[in-house]
Structure formats: structure tokens, C-alpha cells
Design a protein around this motif. Structure first.
Motif, PDB file in Angstrom:
ATOM      1  N   GLU A   1       0.831  -1.213   0.000  1.00 51.57           N
ATOM      2  CA  GLU A   1       0.000   0.000   0.000  1.00 51.57           C
ATOM      3  C   GLU A   1       0.861   1.258   0.000  1.00 51.57           C
ATOM      4  O   GLU A   1       0.595   2.213  -0.718  1.00 51.57           O
ATOM      5  CB  GLU A   1      -0.945   0.024   1.215  1.00 51.57           C
ATOM      6  N   GLY A   2       1.911   1.247   0.813  1.00 53.93           N
ATOM      7  CA  GLY A   2       2.814   2.392   0.875  1.00 53.93           C
ATOM      8  C   GLY A   2       3.559   2.611  -0.422  1.00 53.93           C
ATOM      9  O   GLY A   2       3.749   3.740  -0.877  1.00 53.93           O
ATOM     10  N   ARG A   3       3.968   1.510  -1.047  1.00 58.15           N
ATOM     11  CA  ARG A   3       4.689   1.612  -2.314  1.00 58.15           C
ATOM     12  C   ARG A   3       3.780   2.145  -3.412  1.00 58.15           C
ATOM     13  O   ARG A   3       4.183   2.996  -4.206  1.00 58.15           O
ATOM     14  CB  ARG A   3       5.232   0.235  -2.688  1.00 58.15           C
ATOM     15  N   LEU A   4       2.539   1.640  -3.457  1.00 52.92           N
ATOM     16  CA  LEU A   4       1.577   2.123  -4.449  1.00 52.92           C
ATOM     17  C   LEU A   4       1.325   3.620  -4.268  1.00 52.92           C
ATOM     18  O   LEU A   4       1.323   4.378  -5.237  1.00 52.92           O
ATOM     19  CB  LEU A   4       0.266   1.346  -4.347  1.00 52.92           C
ATOM     20  N   LYS A   5       1.119   4.013  -3.030  1.00 53.61           N
ATOM     21  CA  LYS A   5       0.845   5.421  -2.733  1.00 53.61           C
ATOM     22  C   LYS A   5       2.020   6.303  -3.163  1.00 53.61           C
ATOM     23  O   LYS A   5       1.833   7.334  -3.806  1.00 53.61           O
ATOM     24  CB  LYS A   5       0.587   5.583  -1.236  1.00 53.61           C
ATOM     25  N   ARG A   6       3.231   5.844  -2.838  1.00 50.23           N
ATOM     26  CA  ARG A   6       4.428   6.603  -3.198  1.00 50.23           C
ATOM     27  C   ARG A   6       4.559   6.727  -4.717  1.00 50.23           C
ATOM     28  O   ARG A   6       4.843   7.806  -5.233  1.00 50.23           O
ATOM     29  CB  ARG A   6       5.664   5.919  -2.618  1.00 50.23           C
ATOM     30  N   LEU A   7       4.329   5.628  -5.427  1.00 52.65           N
ATOM     31  CA  LEU A   7       4.454   5.662  -6.886  1.00 52.65           C
ATOM     32  C   LEU A   7       3.437   6.601  -7.522  1.00 52.65           C
ATOM     33  O   LEU A   7       3.763   7.342  -8.458  1.00 52.65           O
ATOM     34  CB  LEU A   7       4.300   4.253  -7.462  1.00 52.65           C
ATOM     35  N   VAL A   8       2.202   6.571  -7.022  1.00 51.41           N
ATOM     36  CA  VAL A   8       1.162   7.445  -7.587  1.00 51.41           C
ATOM     37  C   VAL A   8       1.466   8.914  -7.287  1.00 51.41           C
ATOM     38  O   VAL A   8       1.271   9.780  -8.136  1.00 51.41           O
ATOM     39  CB  VAL A   8      -0.232   7.037  -7.066  1.00 51.41           C
ATOM     40  N   LEU A   9       1.969   9.189  -6.084  1.00 54.18           N
ATOM     41  CA  LEU A   9       2.284  10.577  -5.740  1.00 54.18           C
ATOM     42  C   LEU A   9       3.513  11.082  -6.508  1.00 54.18           C
ATOM     43  O   LEU A   9       3.582  12.254  -6.877  1.00 54.18           O
ATOM     44  CB  LEU A   9       2.496  10.719  -4.238  1.00 54.18           C
ATOM     45  N   GLU A  10       4.486  10.202  -6.753  1.00 47.68           N
ATOM     46  CA  GLU A  10       5.686  10.596  -7.498  1.00 47.68           C
ATOM     47  C   GLU A  10       5.383  10.820  -8.974  1.00 47.68           C
ATOM     48  O   GLU A  10       5.947  11.709  -9.595  1.00 47.68           O
ATOM     49  CB  GLU A  10       6.773   9.526  -7.370  1.00 47.68           C
ATOM     50  N   ALA A  11       4.506   9.964  -9.532  1.00 43.89           N
ATOM     51  CA  ALA A  11       4.166  10.056 -10.951  1.00 43.89           C
ATOM     52  C   ALA A  11       2.645  10.036 -11.093  1.00 43.89           C
ATOM     53  O   ALA A  11       2.048   8.986 -11.299  1.00 43.89           O
ATOM     54  CB  ALA A  11       4.792   8.899 -11.718  1.00 43.89           C
ATOM     55  N   PRO A  12       1.988  11.194 -10.983  1.00 41.68           N
ATOM     56  CA  PRO A  12       0.526  11.238 -11.014  1.00 41.68           C
ATOM     57  C   PRO A  12      -0.078  10.712 -12.317  1.00 41.68           C
ATOM     58  O   PRO A  12      -1.221  10.272 -12.331  1.00 41.68           O
ATOM     59  CB  PRO A  12       0.203  12.722 -10.841  1.00 41.68           C
ATOM     60  N   ASN A  13       0.677  10.710 -13.401  1.00 40.27           N
ATOM     61  CA  ASN A  13       0.148  10.240 -14.685  1.00 40.27           C
ATOM     62  C   ASN A  13       0.388   8.755 -14.929  1.00 40.27           C
ATOM     63  O   ASN A  13       0.131   8.273 -16.034  1.00 40.27           O
ATOM     64  CB  ASN A  13       0.755  11.048 -15.833  1.00 40.27           C
TER      65      ASN A  13
ATOM     66  N   GLU B   1       0.659   0.204 -15.615  1.00 43.04           N
ATOM     67  CA  GLU B   1       2.047   0.405 -15.187  1.00 43.04           C
ATOM     68  C   GLU B   1       2.201   0.112 -13.700  1.00 43.04           C
ATOM     69  O   GLU B   1       3.179  -0.509 -13.286  1.00 43.04           O
ATOM     70  CB  GLU B   1       2.492   1.834 -15.492  1.00 43.04           C
ATOM     71  N   LEU B   2       1.238   0.552 -12.900  1.00 44.40           N
ATOM     72  CA  LEU B   2       1.268   0.259 -11.461  1.00 44.40           C
ATOM     73  C   LEU B   2       1.267  -1.244 -11.222  1.00 44.40           C
ATOM     74  O   LEU B   2       2.016  -1.754 -10.386  1.00 44.40           O
ATOM     75  CB  LEU B   2       0.054   0.877 -10.756  1.00 44.40           C
TER      76      LEU B   2
END
Length: 133
Positions: A91-103, A108-109
Motif C-alpha cells: 500500500e505504501g509503495r503504491l501510494k508513493r508511486l502514484v504521488l511521485e508520478a501522477p500520470n 504500469e502500477l
């Protein structure tokens, strides 16, 4: 047994930390679901376990006897830095990835984290709700 095993090589372990400390470390390793053993008949050793188990073992070594186990702690810590993504919860990794790359797309996720479509959608939804005040 263990999946995604990480092996850390420990050259001349007994020479560096002492025989009694190796015996103590073996017991702690077993308690943490890791295996500390000699490599065949050589003077070299290795510790094996998954990322979470090795992290637990590392924490226990730091708490118990930091000075005498410094070589072992340093070698395991160096090896675990390569596997930081496995130590971070999904969950933390997903959140970090979405916040780092909003597009980033859901596909890809899913490819990067090996998550399900539902988990990717939830991460996207949570990140969007954080972005909108």
C-alpha cells in the motif's frame, strides 16, 4: 520453504566476530526465520532469508550486541539496501508511486508492483483524494 531468498556472503566470519558470537548469531537467525551457515568446508559463511526476515534479524543484532556484531550488521545492511522495495508494504509503495508520478497508468502500477487491478485503483483513488483538499 522461503520464497525470494536473499543470500548475503560473510567472508571469514569467525575470524571477524569470534566463534561465540557466531553461535549467538545462529540462534538469533533461526529465531528470525533465517539461516546462518558455513559455505561447504571453507572459512566463509552466508546468511539466507527473505527480505523481511533478514530485516528482523538485523534489528535483533543491532539491539543485542552492536559492537561485536558490527561486521555482520554492516554486510546484511549493505545487501538489504538492494531490496528496499521488498521491505516497503504494498500500500505504501503504491501510494508513493502514484504521488511521485501522477500520470502513471493502472497497467504500469500493476506491472511495477505486481498488484491486482483493485489494489491499483484503490491506490489511485486514495492519492486523488489526498491531492484534492
Amino acid at each position: 520453504m522461503m520464497e525470494n531468498i536473499i543470500i548475503t556472503h560473510l567472508p571469514a566470519l569467525i575470524h571477524r566476530v569470534g566463534g561465540d558470537n557466531v553461535k549467538k548469531a545462529k540462534l538469533v537467525a533461526l529465531d528470525c526465520d533465517c539461516e546462518l551457515k558455513r559455505v561447504r568446508r571453507s572459512r566463509h559463511w552466508q546468511v539466507a532469508g527473505d527480505a523481511c526476515a533478514l530485516n528482523k534479524f538485523l534489528d535483533r543484532l543491532r539491539i543485542s550486541d552492536y559492537e561485536s556484531m558490527q561486521f555482520l550488521i554492516r554486510k546484511i545492511d549493505e545487501r538489504l539496501t538492494e531490496y528496499n522495495d521488498k521491505l516497503e508494504p504494498l500500500e505504501g509503495r503504491l501510494k508513493r508511486l502514484v504521488l511521485e508520478a501522477p500520470n502513471i497508468t493502472l497497467a504500469e502500477l500493476m506491472q511495477v508492483t505486481n498488484c491486482s487491478i483493485a489494489e491499483a485503483r484503490l491506490a489511485r483513488f486514495n492519492a486523488d483524494s489526498l491531492a484534492d483538499p
